[in-house]
Design an enzyme around this catalytic site. Sequence first.
Site, PDB file in Angstrom:
ATOM      1  N   PHE A 294       2.455 -16.479  17.421  1.00  0.00           N
ATOM      2  CA  PHE A 294       2.004 -16.768  16.059  1.00  0.00           C
ATOM      3  C   PHE A 294       0.744 -17.618  16.168  1.00  0.00           C
ATOM      4  O   PHE A 294       0.804 -18.732  16.687  1.00  0.00           O
ATOM      5  CB  PHE A 294       3.126 -17.527  15.343  1.00  0.00           C
ATOM      6  CG  PHE A 294       2.909 -17.784  13.888  1.00  0.00           C
ATOM      7  CD1 PHE A 294       3.185 -16.802  12.940  1.00  0.00           C
ATOM      8  CD2 PHE A 294       2.461 -19.019  13.448  1.00  0.00           C
ATOM      9  CE1 PHE A 294       3.014 -17.054  11.584  1.00  0.00           C
ATOM     10  CE2 PHE A 294       2.284 -19.279  12.094  1.00  0.00           C
ATOM     11  CZ  PHE A 294       2.568 -18.288  11.164  1.00  0.00           C
TER      12      PHE A 294
ATOM     13  N   GLU B 161      -5.954 -24.040  15.184  1.00  0.00           N
ATOM     14  CA  GLU B 161      -7.315 -23.937  15.714  1.00  0.00           C
ATOM     15  C   GLU B 161      -7.774 -25.319  16.144  1.00  0.00           C
ATOM     16  O   GLU B 161      -7.168 -26.321  15.749  1.00  0.00           O
ATOM     17  CB  GLU B 161      -8.255 -23.402  14.620  1.00  0.00           C
ATOM     18  CG  GLU B 161      -7.913 -22.011  14.172  1.00  0.00           C
ATOM     19  CD  GLU B 161      -8.972 -21.408  13.266  1.00  0.00           C
ATOM     20  OE1 GLU B 161      -9.989 -22.085  13.006  1.00  0.00           O
ATOM     21  OE2 GLU B 161      -8.776 -20.266  12.835  1.00  0.00           O
ATOM     22  N   PRO B 162      -8.878 -25.373  16.913  1.00  0.00           N
ATOM     23  CA  PRO B 162      -9.372 -26.690  17.326  1.00  0.00           C
ATOM     24  C   PRO B 162      -9.495 -27.654  16.137  1.00  0.00           C
ATOM     25  O   PRO B 162      -9.225 -28.833  16.268  1.00  0.00           O
ATOM     26  CB  PRO B 162     -10.739 -26.377  17.938  1.00  0.00           C
ATOM     27  CG  PRO B 162     -10.624 -24.959  18.414  1.00  0.00           C
ATOM     28  CD  PRO B 162      -9.668 -24.270  17.479  1.00  0.00           C
TER      29      PRO B 162
ATOM     30  N   ILE C 101      -1.363 -21.939  21.718  1.00  0.00           N
ATOM     31  CA  ILE C 101      -0.538 -20.809  21.299  1.00  0.00           C
ATOM     32  C   ILE C 101       0.635 -20.608  22.254  1.00  0.00           C
ATOM     33  O   ILE C 101       0.454 -20.247  23.416  1.00  0.00           O
ATOM     34  CB  ILE C 101      -1.395 -19.521  21.172  1.00  0.00           C
ATOM     35  CG1 ILE C 101      -2.532 -19.743  20.167  1.00  0.00           C
ATOM     36  CG2 ILE C 101      -0.515 -18.327  20.773  1.00  0.00           C
ATOM     37  CD1 ILE C 101      -2.111 -20.244  18.776  1.00  0.00           C
TER      38      ILE C 101
ATOM     39  N   GLN D 199      30.260 -52.721  25.980  1.00  0.00           N
ATOM     40  CA  GLN D 199      29.938 -52.469  24.570  1.00  0.00           C
ATOM     41  C   GLN D 199      28.463 -52.091  24.368  1.00  0.00           C
ATOM     42  O   GLN D 199      28.141 -51.287  23.474  1.00  0.00           O
ATOM     43  CB  GLN D 199      30.280 -53.710  23.743  1.00  0.00           C
ATOM     44  CG  GLN D 199      30.509 -53.376  22.290  1.00  0.00           C
ATOM     45  CD  GLN D 199      30.912 -54.589  21.486  1.00  0.00           C
ATOM     46  OE1 GLN D 199      30.268 -55.634  21.561  1.00  0.00           O
ATOM     47  NE2 GLN D 199      31.984 -54.455  20.731  1.00  0.00           N
TER      48      GLN D 199
ATOM     49  N   GLU E 198       4.796 -26.689  14.810  1.00  0.00           N
ATOM     50  CA  GLU E 198       5.301 -26.121  13.541  1.00  0.00           C
ATOM     51  C   GLU E 198       5.308 -27.170  12.419  1.00  0.00           C
ATOM     52  O   GLU E 198       6.218 -27.208  11.583  1.00  0.00           O
ATOM     53  CB  GLU E 198       6.656 -25.450  13.755  1.00  0.00           C
ATOM     54  CG  GLU E 198       6.457 -24.273  14.690  1.00  0.00           C
ATOM     55  CD  GLU E 198       7.533 -23.236  14.692  1.00  0.00           C
ATOM     56  OE1 GLU E 198       8.250 -23.115  13.688  1.00  0.00           O
ATOM     57  OE2 GLU E 198       7.632 -22.526  15.704  1.00  0.00           O
ATOM     58  N   GLY E 199       4.263 -27.997  12.451  1.00  0.00           N
ATOM     59  CA  GLY E 199       4.106 -29.041  11.435  1.00  0.00           C
ATOM     60  C   GLY E 199       4.568 -30.370  11.996  1.00  0.00           C
ATOM     61  O   GLY E 199       5.749 -30.525  12.312  1.00  0.00           O
TER      62      GLY E 199
HETATM   63  N1  CAA Z   1       5.894 -21.322   0.531  1.00  0.00           N
HETATM   64  C1  CAA Z   1       5.109 -20.573  -0.270  1.00  0.00           C
HETATM   65  N2  CAA Z   1       3.878 -20.941  -0.667  1.00  0.00           N
HETATM   66  C2  CAA Z   1       3.426 -22.126  -0.230  1.00  0.00           C
HETATM   67  C3  CAA Z   1       4.181 -22.972   0.595  1.00  0.00           C
HETATM   68  C4  CAA Z   1       5.475 -22.530   0.974  1.00  0.00           C
HETATM   69  N3  CAA Z   1       6.262 -23.251   1.774  1.00  0.00           N
HETATM   70  N4  CAA Z   1       3.463 -24.098   0.853  1.00  0.00           N
HETATM   71  C5  CAA Z   1       2.302 -23.960   0.204  1.00  0.00           C
HETATM   72  N5  CAA Z   1       2.278 -22.758  -0.447  1.00  0.00           N
HETATM   73  C6  CAA Z   1       1.222 -22.223  -1.316  1.00  0.00           C
HETATM   74  C7  CAA Z   1       0.955 -23.183  -2.482  1.00  0.00           C
HETATM   75  O1  CAA Z   1       1.839 -22.915  -3.554  1.00  0.00           O
HETATM   76  C8  CAA Z   1      -0.470 -22.848  -2.825  1.00  0.00           C
HETATM   77  O2  CAA Z   1      -0.494 -21.659  -3.578  1.00  0.00           O
HETATM   78  P1  CAA Z   1      -1.238 -21.616  -5.020  1.00  0.00           P
HETATM   79  O3  CAA Z   1      -2.674 -21.946  -4.721  1.00  0.00           O
HETATM   80  O4  CAA Z   1      -1.027 -20.207  -5.481  1.00  0.00           O
HETATM   81  O5  CAA Z   1      -0.565 -22.649  -5.863  1.00  0.00           O
HETATM   82  C9  CAA Z   1      -1.105 -22.521  -1.485  1.00  0.00           C
HETATM   83  O6  CAA Z   1      -0.013 -22.155  -0.614  1.00  0.00           O
HETATM   84  C10 CAA Z   1      -1.835 -23.702  -0.895  1.00  0.00           C
HETATM   85  O7  CAA Z   1      -0.893 -24.741  -0.763  1.00  0.00           O
HETATM   86  P2  CAA Z   1      -1.283 -26.265  -0.645  1.00  0.00           P
HETATM   87  O8  CAA Z   1      -2.377 -26.602  -1.613  1.00  0.00           O
HETATM   88  O9  CAA Z   1      -0.020 -27.048  -0.703  1.00  0.00           O
HETATM   89  O10 CAA Z   1      -1.900 -26.320   0.850  1.00  0.00           O
HETATM   90  P3  CAA Z   1      -2.426 -27.534   1.660  1.00  0.00           P
HETATM   91  O11 CAA Z   1      -3.734 -27.168   2.242  1.00  0.00           O
HETATM   92  O12 CAA Z   1      -2.321 -28.814   0.869  1.00  0.00           O
HETATM   93  O13 CAA Z   1      -1.411 -27.592   2.921  1.00  0.00           O
HETATM   94  C11 CAA Z   1       0.476 -28.265   4.261  1.00  0.00           C
HETATM   95  C12 CAA Z   1      -0.111 -27.975   2.863  1.00  0.00           C
HETATM   96  C13 CAA Z   1       1.961 -28.365   3.973  1.00  0.00           C
HETATM   97  C14 CAA Z   1      -0.001 -29.573   4.879  1.00  0.00           C
HETATM   98  C15 CAA Z   1       0.160 -27.067   5.222  1.00  0.00           C
HETATM   99  O14 CAA Z   1      -1.207 -27.016   5.567  1.00  0.00           O
HETATM  100  C16 CAA Z   1       0.967 -27.116   6.512  1.00  0.00           C
HETATM  101  O15 CAA Z   1       2.151 -26.778   6.519  1.00  0.00           O
HETATM  102  N6  CAA Z   1       0.349 -27.529   7.643  1.00  0.00           N
HETATM  103  C17 CAA Z   1       1.006 -27.502   8.948  1.00  0.00           C
HETATM  104  C18 CAA Z   1       0.703 -26.246   9.663  1.00  0.00           C
HETATM  105  C19 CAA Z   1       1.675 -25.981  10.759  1.00  0.00           C
HETATM  106  O16 CAA Z   1       2.884 -26.102  10.606  1.00  0.00           O
HETATM  107  N7  CAA Z   1       1.150 -25.568  11.916  1.00  0.00           N
HETATM  108  C20 CAA Z   1       1.982 -25.165  12.998  1.00  0.00           C
HETATM  109  C21 CAA Z   1       1.319 -24.128  13.812  1.00  0.00           C
HETATM  110  S1  CAA Z   1       2.376 -22.854  14.406  1.00  0.00           S
HETATM  111  C22 CAA Z   1       3.178 -23.468  15.726  1.00  0.00           C
HETATM  112  O17 CAA Z   1       3.185 -24.645  16.013  1.00  0.00           O
HETATM  113  C23 CAA Z   1       3.952 -22.469  16.481  1.00  0.00           C
HETATM  114  C24 CAA Z   1       4.258 -22.859  17.867  1.00  0.00           C
HETATM  115  O18 CAA Z   1       3.433 -22.810  18.748  1.00  0.00           O
HETATM  116  C25 CAA Z   1       5.648 -23.239  18.236  1.00  0.00           C
END
Ligand code: CAA
Length: 379
Positions: free
Chosen positions: A123, A127-128, A157, A279, A363-364
């Site tokens: 997935f 990005e940088p 990734i 303890q 994943e956040g």
């Molecule tokens: N479900 C559905 N829609 C969603 C949503 C959700 N959970 N969260 C946001 N949205 C929608 C919003 O409703 C909004 O839509 P509208 O414009 O139509 O209202 C749109 O998406 C934009 O949302 P936000 O304005 O809330 O977005 P934001 O820029 O403020 O970001 C954030 C919010 C929660 C911080 C998000 O950027 C985020 O989750 N960041 C973390 C990213 C992440 O988890 N990266 C992990 C990489 S993958 C990985 O790690 C895999 C691995 O290697 C193991």
Amino acid sequence: MNFQLTEEHLMIQKAARDFAVSELLPGVIERDEQQQFPAEQIKKLGELGFLGMMVDPKYGGSGMDTISYVLAMEEISKIDASASVVMSVNNSLVCWGLETFGTEEQKQQYLVPLAKGEVIGAFLLSEPEAGSDATSQRTTALEDGDHYILNGTKNWITNGNSASTYLVIAQTHPELGSKGINAFIVEKNWPGVTVGAKENKLGIRGSDTHSIMFQDVKVPKANRIGDDGFGFKFAMKTLGGGRIGIASQALGIASGAYELALKYSKERKAFGKEISQHQAIQFKLADMATKIECARLLCLKAAWLKDQHEDYTLAGSMAKVFASETAMWVTTEAVQVHGGYGYVKEYHVERLMRDAKITQIYEGTSEVQRIVIARSILS
Ligand code: CAA
């Protein structure tokens, strides 16, 4: 409210536990030291149906529920978090994303081999300059007839080199912000795709983490997932389920370390008795057990909500932030219980402590989970 696991859940839990002990435990220290991807073990996990656990059997999956997935993730992660992250990404991010939002053709071509574990997926969101701030994608996919032309770099990734199917998030209309983002299925062996160097990591060293570069990669329009502009929502929805997987990984790392500390405390003697009779150690064990149980209940609740087709975004983020912080705390305490032995490799707890850290980042981050939780409770 029923807290009882079914016979089927118990069977899956046992199958995962047996697999972890017989197939993953041998060599886990060496794989960590040598940063060796557990290729053989992942192939067997696929044959047992653990890589497409929740996918409908008509697409090659095992058709299990999310509770089964949490139970299996916990057992595999107790022993080898490098293997469980492969399992989590393939199940939650790649298979779920394709099964839920893919076209029938995309499912037949890509989901079936992924769910059967014949190939694995990755997935590509980070990005940088777009980690937590996922809207700030710099990778572009610009329309060109019946294709998109993909350019950019993705970082950190998981499965970067071992995967053959990538789900790539990219900007198609940069001026539209989050609404100008799309998700694409990209094959690793297409011209213009380059796998960068492997990251030399603190933990989960057996998993292969790479940067991936795209230079003028031609992606057929048929490989876009969902309607034009759906990519950001696709990523957020997919990550919502992914967070249940990583929360369960953190739970497993914590419970693995706790089980080792408990066992050691009954064997090791100091001041004339087993250290479990002091303890100071009992309080540590009691706190570990309590926090782990809380983390487990949060993971199972998020899974149950997902299985009921209820909104699980809040529950998934709560599970992830709590389980990952529990994993970091429990593993550090498990090293402490082991004393000097905990600081050397043979006793496993130092590895679990290093592995725990990533669960607060990928994943956040814990900070992102708190943003999601705060937005939900304030809305
Ligand atoms: N479900 C559905 N829609 C969603 C949503 C959700 N959970 N969260 C946001 N949205 C929608 C919003 O409703 C909004 O839509 P509208 O414009 O139509 O209202 C749109 O998406 C934009 O949302 P936000 O304005 O809330 O977005 P934001 O820029 O403020 O970001 C954030 C919010 C929660 C911080 C998000 O950027 C985020 O989750 N960041 C973390 C990213 C992440 O988890 N990266 C992990 C990489 S993958 C990985 O790690 C895999 C691995 O290697 C193991």
